[in-house]
Motif scaffolding. Structure first.
Motif, PDB file in Angstrom:
ATOM      1  N   MET A 753       0.826  -1.207   0.000  1.00 57.49           N
ATOM      2  CA  MET A 753       0.000   0.000   0.000  1.00 57.49           C
ATOM      3  C   MET A 753       0.858   1.253   0.000  1.00 57.49           C
ATOM      4  O   MET A 753       0.587   2.222  -0.724  1.00 57.49           O
ATOM      5  CB  MET A 753      -0.943   0.009   1.209  1.00 57.49           C
ATOM      6  CG  MET A 753      -2.044  -1.040   1.159  1.00 57.49           C
ATOM      7  SD  MET A 753      -2.957  -1.165   2.700  1.00 57.49           S
ATOM      8  CE  MET A 753      -3.535   0.510   2.860  1.00 57.49           C
ATOM      9  N   GLU A 754       1.903   1.272   0.811  1.00 53.90           N
ATOM     10  CA  GLU A 754       2.775   2.438   0.851  1.00 53.90           C
ATOM     11  C   GLU A 754       3.491   2.641  -0.471  1.00 53.90           C
ATOM     12  O   GLU A 754       3.650   3.778  -0.945  1.00 53.90           O
ATOM     13  CB  GLU A 754       3.786   2.275   1.990  1.00 53.90           C
ATOM     14  CG  GLU A 754       3.144   2.319   3.378  1.00 53.90           C
ATOM     15  CD  GLU A 754       4.169   2.075   4.471  1.00 53.90           C
ATOM     16  OE1 GLU A 754       5.351   1.809   4.121  1.00 53.90           O
ATOM     17  OE2 GLU A 754       3.797   2.141   5.666  1.00 53.90           O
ATOM     18  N   ALA A 755       3.926   1.551  -1.095  1.00 56.17           N
ATOM     19  CA  ALA A 755       4.596   1.687  -2.379  1.00 56.17           C
ATOM     20  C   ALA A 755       3.634   2.212  -3.439  1.00 56.17           C
ATOM     21  O   ALA A 755       3.983   3.078  -4.260  1.00 56.17           O
ATOM     22  CB  ALA A 755       5.171   0.324  -2.808  1.00 56.17           C
ATOM     23  N   ALA A 756       2.410   1.694  -3.441  1.00 64.03           N
ATOM     24  CA  ALA A 756       1.430   2.191  -4.409  1.00 64.03           C
ATOM     25  C   ALA A 756       1.112   3.659  -4.169  1.00 64.03           C
ATOM     26  O   ALA A 756       0.958   4.441  -5.121  1.00 64.03           O
ATOM     27  CB  ALA A 756       0.158   1.345  -4.322  1.00 64.03           C
ATOM     28  N   GLN A 757       1.035   4.027  -2.917  1.00 66.83           N
ATOM     29  CA  GLN A 757       0.757   5.440  -2.612  1.00 66.83           C
ATOM     30  C   GLN A 757       1.901   6.324  -3.073  1.00 66.83           C
ATOM     31  O   GLN A 757       1.687   7.437  -3.581  1.00 66.83           O
ATOM     32  CB  GLN A 757       0.522   5.608  -1.100  1.00 66.83           C
ATOM     33  CG  GLN A 757       0.165   7.010  -0.668  1.00 66.83           C
ATOM     34  CD  GLN A 757      -1.176   7.442  -1.208  1.00 66.83           C
ATOM     35  OE1 GLN A 757      -2.018   6.589  -1.487  1.00 66.83           O
ATOM     36  NE2 GLN A 757      -1.367   8.731  -1.387  1.00 66.83           N
ATOM     37  N   ALA A 758       3.123   5.862  -2.906  1.00 66.52           N
ATOM     38  CA  ALA A 758       4.271   6.644  -3.371  1.00 66.52           C
ATOM     39  C   ALA A 758       4.250   6.808  -4.891  1.00 66.52           C
ATOM     40  O   ALA A 758       4.561   7.884  -5.423  1.00 66.52           O
ATOM     41  CB  ALA A 758       5.575   5.965  -2.926  1.00 66.52           C
ATOM     42  N   ARG A 759       3.861   5.736  -5.620  1.00 70.53           N
ATOM     43  CA  ARG A 759       3.775   5.848  -7.073  1.00 70.53           C
ATOM     44  C   ARG A 759       2.687   6.842  -7.480  1.00 70.53           C
ATOM     45  O   ARG A 759       2.855   7.623  -8.422  1.00 70.53           O
ATOM     46  CB  ARG A 759       3.495   4.458  -7.675  1.00 70.53           C
ATOM     47  CG  ARG A 759       4.656   3.486  -7.531  1.00 70.53           C
ATOM     48  CD  ARG A 759       4.486   2.283  -8.441  1.00 70.53           C
ATOM     49  NE  ARG A 759       3.268   1.532  -8.171  1.00 70.53           N
ATOM     50  CZ  ARG A 759       3.185   0.547  -7.286  1.00 70.53           C
ATOM     51  NH1 ARG A 759       4.272   0.188  -6.590  1.00 70.53           N
ATOM     52  NH2 ARG A 759       2.047  -0.095  -7.114  1.00 70.53           N
ATOM     53  N   ILE A 760       1.567   6.819  -6.782  1.00 70.24           N
ATOM     54  CA  ILE A 760       0.486   7.771  -7.095  1.00 70.24           C
ATOM     55  C   ILE A 760       0.944   9.199  -6.860  1.00 70.24           C
ATOM     56  O   ILE A 760       0.654  10.106  -7.655  1.00 70.24           O
ATOM     57  CB  ILE A 760      -0.755   7.439  -6.258  1.00 70.24           C
ATOM     58  CG1 ILE A 760      -1.340   6.092  -6.702  1.00 70.24           C
ATOM     59  CG2 ILE A 760      -1.819   8.536  -6.379  1.00 70.24           C
ATOM     60  CD1 ILE A 760      -2.486   5.626  -5.841  1.00 70.24           C
TER      61      ILE A 760
END
Length: 773
Positions: A753-760
């Protein structure tokens, strides 16, 4: 009189049976008169009849008349309530002075003209509020409709010029009708504001405080042989104060004037001051030492009135002060009756003393006073010297009656009076406020001159009223008031503008808000009064909690909504600020650049209100048709996908933020930062468009202040109820699998989730840079 022929109490008249059989039919009758014929004098007539009934002193009909008076008050309250939706109509009903003979039969008018030499067909006796005061209709004054009018007149929101025929200095030229006051439309030096009861109360308190200080200085610096500067200044200022009180008594009448809490003290002060001034001037001018000395002694006696008067004005709404007036009246009446009765004992003892002891009447009276107050027993010691038999008997009887019986009765009466007022202290306070309101709006122009300037106005303007025409007298009078009260009028104008700007209701709140704003503009190291915040304790931060919450709500509204919604949010924020929780920091105005719509696209409608929970079927429809409801997509919570967006994916042009129009998508204007609003919008749109690719992923809801926690699925599959919030198409794993994975599975999912949020976040920064170019 037709319906009430039996003594009934207020509780009996308001019981359900009499309410439906007696009150409602009469109420319907008078309300129909009020509506059909536009007769606004019904309330005044009912209160006028109440005054008539309570003045009935016939022992056989007094009880029935009291019941009729109570019925008049009940009907007046409920009839006035019929106009509760219109403040202007309520004000007109309560403040208009109606001609009392209007509508009377012709034979009554003929009889009046024949029997009374001063009969006047157009005679007026006052308005409805004055009738309520004269009839002590405290329930009527306490009613919400009447209090709204009294509060509006007292604070100056509603302005009217009262009619009067007893003014010393009358100026009724160009009488203005009742109207609402707007400080921004009124002239800067509005002399009518000097008659606003709230402002007059402050001015009267200031005038008495100046008089009190001058009295102390004159007492400490007085010279027996002559009148020095300070004593002369005190005499002139006190003469102006006396003139104002005499004008008030002349204007309002004895009945209304003495209903004031401290007006009795003022009248005693006026009488004592007259004796003091006469003795001092007579003694100094004719060189009479006894008159000079007695004048100074009379001046010292004034101190017994000045100190309590100052305390009563300062604590005017205190329960003890409200009840003290009634207790003082009862105490004085009881003492006068007792003193007159005990004069028989004084005369009897003095007659016995002439035959044997030969005591003077003053000595015997002093011994009786000692026994009355329980200070000395010299009367008992010398009782046998009056007469061996009758002397002790008379002394013992007098002591029992005065020191025991009278004291017990006095305590009982005063306790009952205090308990009665304490039961409805709010009504008593409102009654006193109504009296001060009527005192403040009367038409005597002498009240617009502050003492001792009113002495000059009396000497100059009173002769001018007989020489000049009403029009020119009005012009000269207004000019004199504005010249003599220039600083006061300027301060009133500035204060009222600040009060309207800050939404405050009294002087304390206005000064507090202005002071806080001035202190907030200073650097923190220069705030010399910061130690006062520490003295306030932890409760001083309570208001700050709600202030910060209001500011965050406003910032969120500005960041999320566009166009007119921003102004609505600001207005909503201003409405939430109460007079007791006013923002002390200056608000930062955040405005987005105005968007220039294309000629082919109509203006965007304001966004719909944010819904707390969308229905399941609506979300399913949005999932099936992602582009048919763009506004609904705006209110979707942020969905974080663990595999929907690749790390190095390029944002296609279709995902650039656009605004929809009938002619097609419209590119956003340059320089607009969408912030968290666009982040939520992009995430929701991505979630809807890639719905077919998320069946194998785990969706988690980002819970924050912007998006409430979702308790139901947003769509997917054939049956929207077959999926859990975390898995829309997969079934819930067995409990054993979850226990085996343990915390490792949750940690892995959180990392995704944190990685996806960083990509967003990276994608959003890239989009913002492109939009900026």
């Amino acid at each position: 009189m037709h319906f009430i022929d039996t003594p009934l109490s207020y509780e009996a008249l308001t019981a359900p049976d009499l309410t439906y059989t007696l009150i409602h039919p009469l109420l319907e009758k008078y309300c129909n008169l009020q509506r059909a014929h536009s007769n606004l004098s019904i309330v005044f007539c009912l209160l006028l009849n109440r005054v008539h009934f309570i003045r009935d002193d016939n022992i056989s009909t007094a009880a029935v008349s009291q019941s009729r008076a109570i019925l008049c008050e009940i009907l007046a309250i409920r009839t006035l309530r019929d106009y509760g939706s219109s403040m202007m109509d309520l004000t007109v009903i309560l403040t208009t002075s109606w001609p009392i003979y209007s509508g009377a039969p012709q034979d009554v008018l003929v009889h009046g003209r024949r029997e009374f030499a001063d009969f006047d067909d157009e005679e007026r006796v006052g308005n409805a509020i004055e009738m309520a005061i004269m009839g002590t209709a405290k329930r009527f004054i306490k009613s919400s409709s009447c209090q709204r009018v009294i509060d509006g007149i007292y604070s100056g929101r509603y302005v009217y010029q009262a009619e009067s025929s007893h003014s010393i200095l009358s100026d009724t030229y160009k009488r203005t009708p009742i109207h609402m006051y707007d400080p921004h439309k009124a002239p800067l030096l509005d002399h009518y504001r000097l008659k606003v009861p709230a402002i007059r109360s402050v001015l009267e308190y200031s005038n008495f405080l100046i008089l009190f200080v001058l009295f102390i200085i004159a007492m400490e610096t007085n010279e027996l042989q002559r009148i020095n500067f300070w004593e002369g200044f005190f005499m002139i200022y006190a003469l102006g104060f006396t003139l104002e009180k005499i004008a008030a008594m002349q204007e309002h009448g004895i009945k209304v004037y003495f209903n004031g809490t401290w007006n009795g003290f003022d009248m005693v002060f006026v009488g004592t001051y007259g004796v003091y001034a006469f003795l001092r001037m007579y003694g100094v001018y004719h060189d009479r030492p006894w008159a000079r000395a007695m004048g100074v002694d009379s001046m010292a006696a004034i101190a017994c009135l000045m100190f309590p008067r100052l305390a009563f004005v300062t604590l005017k709404n205190n329960l003890m002060v409200l009840s003290l007036r009634a207790m003082l009246l009862q105490f004085a009446a009881l003492m006068m009756i007792a003193a007159f009765c005990f004069c028989g004992f004084l005369y009897g003892l003095w007659t016995l003393s002439r035959n044997s002891a030969g005591y003077s009447i003053s000595q015997i009276g002093w011994w009786m006073l000692d026994l009355w107050f329980g200070l000395d027993a010299s009367g008992f010691d010398n009782a046998s010297q009056f007469d061996p038999i009758f002397g002790p008997v008379l002394m013992i009887t007098y002591a029992c009656l005065s020191n025991t019986l009278l004291l017990t009765v006095l305590v009982s009466i005063l306790s009952n009076t205090f308990a009665t007022i304490n039961e409805d202290a709010a009504a008593e306070a409102m009654f006193r406020k109504a009296v001060s309101t009527i005192e403040g709006v009367k038409a005597d122009s002498l009240f617009s001159y502050q003492p001792p300037i009113n002495l000059i106005a009396l000497c100059v303007m009173l002769p001018s009223s007989y020489i000049l025409s009403p029009r020119w007298f009005h012009k000269v009078n207004v000019f004199m008031i504005r010249i003599t009260s220039f600083p006061i009028l300027l301060m009133i104008s500035l204060y009222e503008r600040q009060a309207k700007k800050n939404g405050t209701t009294n002087i304390y709140e206005t000064l507090s808000v202005v002071t806080e704003r001035v202190l907030e503009t200073l650097p923190r190291k220069f705030k010399l009064l910061n130690f006062l915040e520490g003295l306030a304790g932890s409760d001083g931060d309570i208001d700050m909690v709600f202030e910060i919450e209001d500011e965050l709500a406003m910032e969120s509204a500005l960041a999320t909504d566009d166009g007119p919604s921003n102004m609505d949010a600001l207005k909503h924020h201003d409405r939430r600020l109460s007079p007791y929780s006013t923002a002390t920091r200056p608000r930062q105005q955040t405005q987005a650049p105005p968007q220039q719509p294309s000629s082919s696209s109509p203006p965007h409608p304001p966004p719909a209100p944010r819904t707390r929970l969308n229905s399941l079927m609506q979300r399913g429809a949005e999932a099936a048709h992602p582009f048919t409801s763009p506004l609904a997509q705006l209110f979707q919570p942020l969905i974080v996908d663990d595999g929907g967006i690749p790390e190095d994916a390029e944002v296609p042009p279709a995902q650039q933020p656009t605004s929809l129009s009938p002619s097609g998508p419209v590119a956003p204007p340059s320089g607009v930062s969408y912030g968290p609003a666009y982040r939520r919008r992009l995430s929701s749109m991505h979630h809807v468009r890639d719905h077919s690719h998320v069946s194998s992923g785990h969706h988690h809801i980002r819970q924050n202040s912007e998006a409430p926690r979702m308790l139901f699925p947003t769509g997917g599959g054939d049956d929207p109820f077959s999926a859990s919030p975390d898995q829309h198409t997969e079934s819930i794993p067995p409990a054993g699998d979850i226990e085996e994975k343990g915390n490792v599975e949750w940690m892995r999912r959180l990392e995704k989730m944190e990685a996806a949020q960083a990509r967003i976040e990276a994608l959003l920064e890239k989009i913002a840079r492109e939009v900026g170019k």
